[in-house]
Design a protein around this motif. Sequence first.
Motif, PDB file in Angstrom:
ATOM      1  N   GLN A 251       0.830  -1.210   0.000  1.00 17.87           N
ATOM      2  CA  GLN A 251       0.000   0.000   0.000  1.00 17.87           C
ATOM      3  C   GLN A 251       0.868   1.266   0.000  1.00 17.87           C
ATOM      4  O   GLN A 251       0.380   2.358   0.238  1.00 17.87           O
ATOM      5  CB  GLN A 251      -0.924  -0.001   1.219  1.00 17.87           C
ATOM      6  N   HIS A 252       2.180   1.074  -0.239  1.00 16.86           N
ATOM      7  CA  HIS A 252       3.133   2.167  -0.468  1.00 16.86           C
ATOM      8  C   HIS A 252       3.537   2.917   0.797  1.00 16.86           C
ATOM      9  O   HIS A 252       3.998   4.068   0.715  1.00 16.86           O
ATOM     10  CB  HIS A 252       2.595   3.149  -1.508  1.00 16.86           C
ATOM     11  N   ALA A 253       3.415   2.286   1.963  1.00 22.81           N
ATOM     12  CA  ALA A 253       3.924   2.895   3.186  1.00 22.81           C
ATOM     13  C   ALA A 253       5.456   2.864   3.181  1.00 22.81           C
ATOM     14  O   ALA A 253       6.080   1.936   2.663  1.00 22.81           O
ATOM     15  CB  ALA A 253       3.393   2.166   4.408  1.00 22.81           C
ATOM     16  N   ASP A 254       6.056   3.883   3.779  1.00 21.19           N
ATOM     17  CA  ASP A 254       7.513   3.987   3.919  1.00 21.19           C
ATOM     18  C   ASP A 254       7.882   3.372   5.271  1.00 21.19           C
ATOM     19  O   ASP A 254       7.543   3.917   6.321  1.00 21.19           O
ATOM     20  CB  ASP A 254       7.916   5.457   3.858  1.00 21.19           C
ATOM     21  N   LEU A 255       8.577   2.225   5.248  1.00 24.02           N
ATOM     22  CA  LEU A 255       8.861   1.483   6.475  1.00 24.02           C
ATOM     23  C   LEU A 255      10.340   1.530   6.838  1.00 24.02           C
ATOM     24  O   LEU A 255      11.216   1.425   5.982  1.00 24.02           O
ATOM     25  CB  LEU A 255       8.463   0.010   6.327  1.00 24.02           C
ATOM     26  N   THR A 256      10.587   1.655   8.137  1.00 20.57           N
ATOM     27  CA  THR A 256      11.909   1.428   8.718  1.00 20.57           C
ATOM     28  C   THR A 256      11.745   0.311   9.730  1.00 20.57           C
ATOM     29  O   THR A 256      10.906   0.399  10.629  1.00 20.57           O
ATOM     30  CB  THR A 256      12.444   2.695   9.408  1.00 20.57           C
ATOM     31  N   ILE A 257      12.531  -0.758   9.588  1.00 20.52           N
ATOM     32  CA  ILE A 257      12.359  -1.949  10.421  1.00 20.52           C
ATOM     33  C   ILE A 257      13.588  -2.151  11.303  1.00 20.52           C
ATOM     34  O   ILE A 257      14.727  -2.118  10.818  1.00 20.52           O
ATOM     35  CB  ILE A 257      12.112  -3.199   9.547  1.00 20.52           C
ATOM     36  N   PHE A 258      13.334  -2.348  12.594  1.00 20.11           N
ATOM     37  CA  PHE A 258      14.397  -2.611  13.563  1.00 20.11           C
ATOM     38  C   PHE A 258      14.229  -4.026  14.094  1.00 20.11           C
ATOM     39  O   PHE A 258      13.164  -4.398  14.584  1.00 20.11           O
ATOM     40  CB  PHE A 258      14.320  -1.609  14.724  1.00 20.11           C
ATOM     41  N   ARG A 259      15.273  -4.818  13.994  1.00 14.28           N
ATOM     42  CA  ARG A 259      15.241  -6.194  14.496  1.00 14.28           C
ATOM     43  C   ARG A 259      16.249  -6.356  15.625  1.00 14.28           C
ATOM     44  O   ARG A 259      17.326  -5.756  15.587  1.00 14.28           O
ATOM     45  CB  ARG A 259      15.554  -7.191  13.372  1.00 14.28           C
ATOM     46  N   HIS A 260      15.896  -7.182  16.602  1.00 18.09           N
ATOM     47  CA  HIS A 260      16.855  -7.500  17.651  1.00 18.09           C
ATOM     48  C   HIS A 260      16.750  -8.972  18.008  1.00 18.09           C
ATOM     49  O   HIS A 260      15.753  -9.637  17.698  1.00 18.09           O
ATOM     50  CB  HIS A 260      16.672  -6.609  18.881  1.00 18.09           C
ATOM     51  N   GLU A 261      17.786  -9.490  18.652  1.00 17.54           N
ATOM     52  CA  GLU A 261      17.872 -10.921  18.951  1.00 17.54           C
ATOM     53  C   GLU A 261      17.233 -11.232  20.297  1.00 17.54           C
ATOM     54  O   GLU A 261      17.732 -12.081  21.040  1.00 17.54           O
ATOM     55  CB  GLU A 261      19.331 -11.367  18.908  1.00 17.54           C
TER      56      GLU A 261
END
Length: 213
Positions: free
Chosen positions: A171-181
Amino acid sequence: MAVNYEYIEGNPDASPLLLLHGTGGSEKDLLPIGRFLAPESPLLSIRGRVVEDGQNRYFKHTADGGFDLDNLQQETDWLFETLNELCQKFDIDYQRFVVVGYSNGANVAARALLTRPDTFHTGVLFHPMALATGDANQDLSDVRLWLSHGDTDPIVSEQNFEILTDDLQQQHADLTIFRHEQSHNLNEAELSSARTWLQSSGRLGRWREEEHK
């Protein structure tokens, strides 16, 4: 039924934050996090009115443990009606809200983004999950989101998180994804990343007025 909420005044030139707690939380839970993320912003926190097994939530489960999507729609309608009423009460610009949700609160916010035309433009979603698939129908090209996921999260699987992010990106959202362990918990690195992103997003000032000049 009385609405349980907290409102803390801030700089009227700073975008307000809407804080949505996790399962078992209250309107007080995310206030310190909201203040950390955006020190000058007004803060509005609304408690979910559903109670399951003694825990506050924003929507019900079905008898077999799935998500009650009919109740989700009803409770989301209630949440937005309440939000609009409180905006009028406190003279808050609804269009400039940054939604900050954790777990259950992040879920209802993400679902609203995918299904409602009157939703948010900016969000910080800690450990959200997809509640349904295949029915996203919004143009989210002006939406910017920061989302987190824990690699060992027993509640939100990697597959589920990817379904959600795929739906948002389609749907064209601008995403920033943060991953952690880590698991479904919040941690310092996660909060710091969210704060840095939000502070540099351009969405904490009077951005809508600036974009429409």
